[in-house]
Each structure stands twice: as structure tokens, then as C-alpha cells.
Design a protein around this motif. Structure first.
Motif, PDB file in Angstrom:
ATOM      1  N   SER A   1       0.845  -1.187   0.000  1.00 55.21           N
ATOM      2  CA  SER A   1       0.000   0.000   0.000  1.00 55.21           C
ATOM      3  C   SER A   1       0.881   1.238   0.000  1.00 55.21           C
ATOM      4  O   SER A   1       2.113   1.143   0.112  1.00 55.21           O
ATOM      5  N   GLU A   2       0.271   2.377  -0.081  1.00 56.90           N
ATOM      6  CA  GLU A   2       1.012   3.635  -0.067  1.00 56.90           C
ATOM      7  C   GLU A   2       1.853   3.777   1.199  1.00 56.90           C
ATOM      8  O   GLU A   2       2.941   4.334   1.172  1.00 56.90           O
ATOM      9  N   GLY A   3       1.365   3.248   2.316  1.00 62.00           N
ATOM     10  CA  GLY A   3       2.080   3.351   3.580  1.00 62.00           C
ATOM     11  C   GLY A   3       3.086   2.244   3.838  1.00 62.00           C
ATOM     12  O   GLY A   3       3.829   2.293   4.831  1.00 62.00           O
ATOM     13  N   SER A   4       3.133   1.241   2.972  1.00 69.46           N
ATOM     14  CA  SER A   4       4.041   0.113   3.192  1.00 69.46           C
ATOM     15  C   SER A   4       5.507   0.511   3.300  1.00 69.46           C
ATOM     16  O   SER A   4       6.196   0.050   4.217  1.00 69.46           O
ATOM     17  N   PRO A   5       6.027   1.348   2.411  1.00 74.12           N
ATOM     18  CA  PRO A   5       7.449   1.690   2.533  1.00 74.12           C
ATOM     19  C   PRO A   5       7.807   2.277   3.903  1.00 74.12           C
ATOM     20  O   PRO A   5       8.809   1.882   4.501  1.00 74.12           O
TER      21      PRO A   5
END
Length: 171
Positions: free
Chosen positions: A93-97
Motif C-alpha cells: 500500500s502507499e504506507g508500506s514503505p
């Protein structure tokens, strides 16, 4: 002489968290049937032989606490550092990194295709993931289930080798 990396799922029968209707099958299909603790001696032997041990994350993509917990399970069994991660079913997801970076991972290998072989990110090169200082993406180019699973490419071993060899020439 290039050592392999082995990605291990930390929990048996744990389908993980879902978000935004990602699952197309019941969550139980996402869980794995093996218990990493049953293979501790194999994992330690691989590590001692110079193979890299990494996390095949279930919930690590979702939040840094889960990423840390999953990494620590694998690290304890392997008795070595766990710097890499790749998400089961390629969840990202966008927040994974940010979650993975906060958990202390050095690289992720999730960005790829699970239904075909190829360069999803348009490159064979390692790159830094947006929003992080030191988390790199080692793009996934070929996944075994994409090559051999009946509802995906469903290739013979010979045809899969042809595709792999063709891709290797581009590296």
C-alpha cells in the motif's frame, strides 16, 4: 557463486489483515500450512551456509509493529539478521514503505507481478522507495506461482525456462 535468498512466512494458519477489499478469495486461502518453527534447523543451516534469510510477510505491509514482530520471529529462528522482506500475495500500500523502513528493513522485493513474468516497475534496477531514507526496492521479476499455476501462465518447465532465460539476457 551467488547465494540464494529464502523468504519465510512467520506464522502458520494466519491469513493476515486485509484492506480496501484486496482479497478476491476467502482469507483462509492466504494462510500457509507450514510452521516455520518445525523447520528451524533447516533455516539455521541455510543461514550458516551463507544463504540470506528474509521475511515473507503477512501483515508487515500494513504497519511497522506487525513488520517488526514478523521479522523478529524469523530472526530468532535463523539466528541472523533479517534485512529483506517480500509480501505474501504481493500486498503493498502507499504506507508500506514507511512501515517497513520503521521496522528496520533494508530492502523490499514485493513490487512485481503474481500473474505473469516481467518488469512491473519498468526496470531491473534497484531503487529507493518514495518516502523513505534507506529502504530500497529489489523488484520481483519472476515468481514461481505466476509461471506454473493453472489460472495464471500454466507453463511447462521447459517453457518457463525459456522465458527466464530470455529475461536473464536483459539483465
Amino acid at each position: 557463486d551467488v547465494p540464494s535468498t529464502f523468504f519465510f512466512v512467520p506464522r502458520k494458519n494466519h491469513e493476515g489483515k486485509t484492506a480496501n477489499n484486496i482479497l478476491t478469495m476467502p482469507p483462509s486461502y492466504r494462510s500457509v500450512r507450514y510452521d516455520i518453527h518445525d523447520y528451524g534447523s533447516v533455516v539455521k543451516t541455510l543461514a550458516c551456509e551463507g544463504r540470506e534469510i528474509a521475511l515473507h510477510g503477512i501483515d508487515a505491509w500494513h504497519e511497522s509493529k506487525s513488520a517488526t514482530t514478523e521479522r523478529d520471529i524469523i530472526r530468532e529462528i535463523a539466528g541472523t539478521r533479517v534485512d529483506g522482506v517480500r509480501m505474501h500475495w504481493l500486498y503493498f500500500s502507499e504506507g508500506s514503505p514507511e512501515s517497513l523502513a520503521r521496522a528496520g528493513f533494508l530492502y523490499d522485493s514485493t513490487l512485481g507481478f503474481n500473474e505473469s513474468a516481467g518488469f512491473r516497475c519498468g526496470t531491473t534496477q534497484v531503487f529507493k522507495l518514495n518516502g523513505t531514507e534507506e529502504l530500497y526496492e529489489l523488484p520481483l521479476h519472476i515468481m514461481d506461482t505466476a509461471l506454473f499455476t493453472r489460472d495464471r501462465m500454466a507453463l511447462s518447465e521447459q517453457k518457463a525456462l525459456q522465458i527466464c532465460r530470455k529475461m536473464f539476457k536483459t539483465f
